[in-house]
Structure formats: C-alpha cells, structure tokens
Design an enzyme around this catalytic site. Structure first.
Site, short mmCIF file in Angstrom:
data_model
loop_
_atom_site.label_atom_id
_atom_site.label_comp_id
_atom_site.label_asym_id
_atom_site.label_seq_id
_atom_site.Cartn_x
_atom_site.Cartn_y
_atom_site.Cartn_z
N GLY A 162 0.80 -1.22 0.00
CA GLY A 162 0.00 0.00 0.00
C GLY A 162 0.82 1.26 0.00
O GLY A 162 0.29 2.36 0.20
N GLU A 215 0.63 3.39 -5.37
CA GLU A 215 -0.70 3.27 -5.96
C GLU A 215 -0.71 2.17 -7.04
O GLU A 215 0.33 1.85 -7.62
CB GLU A 215 -1.13 4.60 -6.58
CG GLU A 215 -1.24 5.75 -5.60
CD GLU A 215 -2.41 5.61 -4.66
OE1 GLU A 215 -3.35 4.85 -4.97
OE2 GLU A 215 -2.38 6.25 -3.59
N LYS A 265 4.93 19.57 -5.54
CA LYS A 265 5.41 20.04 -4.23
C LYS A 265 6.55 21.04 -4.39
O LYS A 265 6.63 22.02 -3.64
CB LYS A 265 5.83 18.84 -3.39
CG LYS A 265 4.66 17.93 -3.03
CD LYS A 265 5.11 16.63 -2.39
CE LYS A 265 3.94 15.74 -2.06
NZ LYS A 265 4.35 14.41 -1.54
#
Length: 426
Positions: free
Chosen positions: A186, A189, A204
């Site tokens: 996890g 993705e 970012k």
C-alpha cells in the site's frame, strides 16, 4: 471557550483520519487552545459506504449543505485531485470560509485562483499538509524564515520513490520487483505514475520554491524526470564511490535566475539527505542567515497528514486574521525572473568501454574539451571478453556542457549507459 463549526469535503483515508484525530484530540485542543470544534457536515460521493468512526448523520452528497451554511466558517478539503476540489474550495473561499487542504495538485496548478478567491472573500487558505505531510516546512517558510534570503531548497518529498530507492540500495533488488512490493504494502498506488514519474514531487517543488524564493514558480516550469529507468548497477557503483541515490526536488536561486528540477540524483554519504530512508521525507534549506538546516519526518499516511491538517485548522481558528503570500500570485513566472535549463551540478556517468588502451583518454579528452573536469574514475572488472564498465564522477559542470561532451564520445569506443546527476558537492 470559543465554539467553531466546520465542514469537510471528502472522507477517504485522510478525511477519516482528520475526523478521528479531531475527536481524539478534542480535550487537548479545548484545554490548550480554549477551542471547541464541531464538524457539522461531510461531503461524500456515497453515503452508504462504511467509514470507521464517522457518524452517518454528518454525511451529505450535496456540497451546498456546506458551502451555503453560514454557521460553517472553515472547510477542510480532503477530496484530492484538481477538480472538483478547486471549484469547491474557490466557492467556499469567496463565501468567506477559510479553507484547509492537503491538495498539492490543486495548489500547484490553481494557487492563483484560490488565492484570489481568498482575497475576495476575506478568508484564509492553509495548505501545510500539501507538502511532506507531518513535516512543518510550509509553516517554517512562512513564519520562521523572514530574516533569511533562501537560496536553496532541496528535498526528498515523495515517500513512495524514497522507499523504492532505499530498498534497491539496501537489498540490491531491481526497480520492477521493489515497485510490486511497495504496491502490495500500500506504499505505491496501483497506477504509480504520479509518484515514480516525479509528478507528485514537481507539484510540491512548485509550492516550496514559490514560498522559498518569494515569487510564483509555476508547475510547468519545473524540469522533471522519474525513477522508472534507474538501474541497480548504478546504485551499486554509486554506493561503492560513497553516494546514495535519491529522487530529489531541487530549487535554487542565484540573483534573478531560478533553477527548479525533479530527478534522481546521487548525494554523498555524509550529506544529511543521504540518511533519509524508507518512506520518510526531508527538506534541506539554505539561507543567508541560518546557513543549512533540514526538516525531517513522515511525509504521507492518514495520520501524519491528518495531524498537519488539524494543526492548520487550529491555527486558522485561533488566528482569524488571514495571512497570504505577498508576492504576485498568478500562473506565470514573474517577468523579473528567468528559469535556467543549464544548471550546474556533478555528474555520474557509466560507460561500456572497449577493453583496450586509449579508451579512458578518449572519454576524458571529450569531457575536458567542454570544460568538464573529473573527480574520480572507477573501472569495474569485465565479465568475460566483453566491454569494461567505466564509471566517471565529475566535478560541478554545466548541464549542456556535459550533454554536448557525451554526444561527441564515439559509441564504438565507449557507449554511454547511464548519466545521473550528483548534488551536495562543492
């Protein structure tokens, strides 16, 4: 005790984390900040979906239940993606509702729209969680660095790619294998393109460099490369030479020239960023007064992100006078600035070279003709009678000089197999 009513847009993993953290921290916030916070409505797509700890009566599928409710003075956006998040946030801001978001895509692409909506509505716009999760780099840039001219912001701002590169480095496993493991855990993705392709880091960096250099640096000005083509043999060779490979978000300003790029780069083992492993994030700042400093922590996950969001909520509700960046915020680079595509850094170059005299001389001559000096050379043992792997580390050189030199190296003598940049060297 002051009572405040808020709403939420979205209730996935992060949204559930925000609500449950707020419930867990309610007594602490009341004691410390004299503040009682009530979540009145939460916008969702499907009210029937089970959400742990979320009262069903709070859920709505109608955004107007939040946007048009005058009791609600602050809205938390947890939807993600560019739309409809941007439109809903802009509408809330125009109506005078402060917005708190972790949405780096919406901020990086539409900051000017949200900024203008906030000014129009007299509302606040907070986005600490949009960069590096729990690491308070936005607050530091906005509130703690006023006495500095920041000349460099360089960071590991994507946990997925840092996990993958850390595993590849520590266990010498190929990219594809580690990516599958990250997906199973996890940490990546199902469609990992945004992370491994450097898009997430570029969003970012656009935000960080705009705040650091006090001028809007649009997302489309950020040079970007991902980690999809990183080879284990390069990581191994770099490790032998005292370097670790990271996906770096790099912003530098010298006078009116700005250099913004995202790509894999080696850093020396003794650089603070080299020790940042796993899914952790870190941002390394350089200012004229503070010198070098680094912020480090968890950059993703439900609770680290929720913590940053809730911090923004408390800050906004206890500081009702909104504060916005004072630089001209539109979707173009300020005309006083220019973006360079000819930055300076070190380079790691791997060749497959013929096993005969004169080959190293050919490589070094072509590099030298373009002003590229060599810091170190490593010649690995050939397997059988084949070509010899040759690794070159250069001193700081201009990007275009190195690329021009590589084009002139005869591939029949030495074939360029890999070219990676090196940061954190003099």
């Amino acid at each position: 005790m002051e009572h405040k009513v808020i709403g939420m847009l979205g209730c996935g993993n992060v949204g559930c984390g925000v609500y449950n953290l707020l419930m867990d921290m309610a007594e602490d916030i009341a004691h410390r900040d004299k503040l009682s916070i009530q979540v009145k409505k939460i916008l969702v797509r499907d009210k029937a979906k089970q959400r742990e700890g979320i009262p069903a009566e709070l859920l709505t599928t109608n955004a107007k239940d939040i946007l048009e409710d005058e009791d609600i003075t602050l809205v938390i956006e947890c939807m993600g993606g560019e739309e409809p998040a941007t439109t809903l946030m802009a509408e809330a801001l125009k109506r005078g509702k402060t917005v708190v978001t972790a949405n780096k895509m919406a901020i990086a692409l539409n900051w000017h729209i949200l900024h203008n909506a906030a000014i129009e509505g007299g509302a606040g716009l907070q986005f600490e969680a949009s960069v590096c999760g729990a690491v308070p780099v936005i607050r530091v840039l906005n509130n703690s660095m006023q006495a500095n001219r920041i000349t460099q912001v360089m960071g590991i701002v994507n946990g997925t790619t840092n996990y993958i590169l850390s595993k590849m480095t520590d266990e010498m496993r190929p990219y594809a294998e580690v990516l599958l493991e990250a997906q199973a855990l996890g940490l990546a993705e199902p469609d990992p393109a945004s992370d491994v392709g450097g898009f997430d880091a570029a969003y970012k960096l656009s935000i960080l460099s705009s705040l650091a250099f006090h001028a809007r640096v649009p997302y489309d000005k950020v040079y970007r490369e991902g980690i999809e083509n990183v080879q284990v043999q390069d990581i191994a060779a770099g490790k032998d030479l005292g370097y670790r490979l990271k996906l770096l978000a790099i912003g530098k300003r010298e006078g009116d020239v700005v250099d913004v790029r995202v790509h894999p780069a080696f850093v020396p083992d003794n650089h603070p960023l080299a020790s940042v492993g796993g899914a952790f994030n870190a941002v390394f700042l350089t200012g004229n007064a503070c010198g070098d400093m680094m912020l480090y922590g968890r950059g993703a996950g439900s609770m680290p992100t929720a913590g940053a969001i809730l911090s923004d909520v408390v800050y906004s509700l206890t500081n009702p006078e909104p504060k916005h960046p004072s630089f001209e915020n539109n979707n173009t680079l300020h005309p006083s600035l220019s973006i360079t595509d000819n930055w300076q850094c070190g380079f790691y170059l791997r060749f497959s070279a013929m096993n005969r005299p004169g080959v190293l001389g050919h490589i070094t001559t072509k590099l030298g003709q373009h002003g590229v000096s060599i810091s170190s050379i490593l010649q690995r043992k050939a397997e059988g009678e084949g070509d010899v792997p040759v690794i070159v580390i250069t001193h700081r050189a201009f990007e275009k000089d190195v690329q021009a030199a590589l084009k002139e190296i005869d591939p029949a003598i030495a074939r360029v197999e890999s070219a990676l940049r090196v940061e954190g060297i003099e």
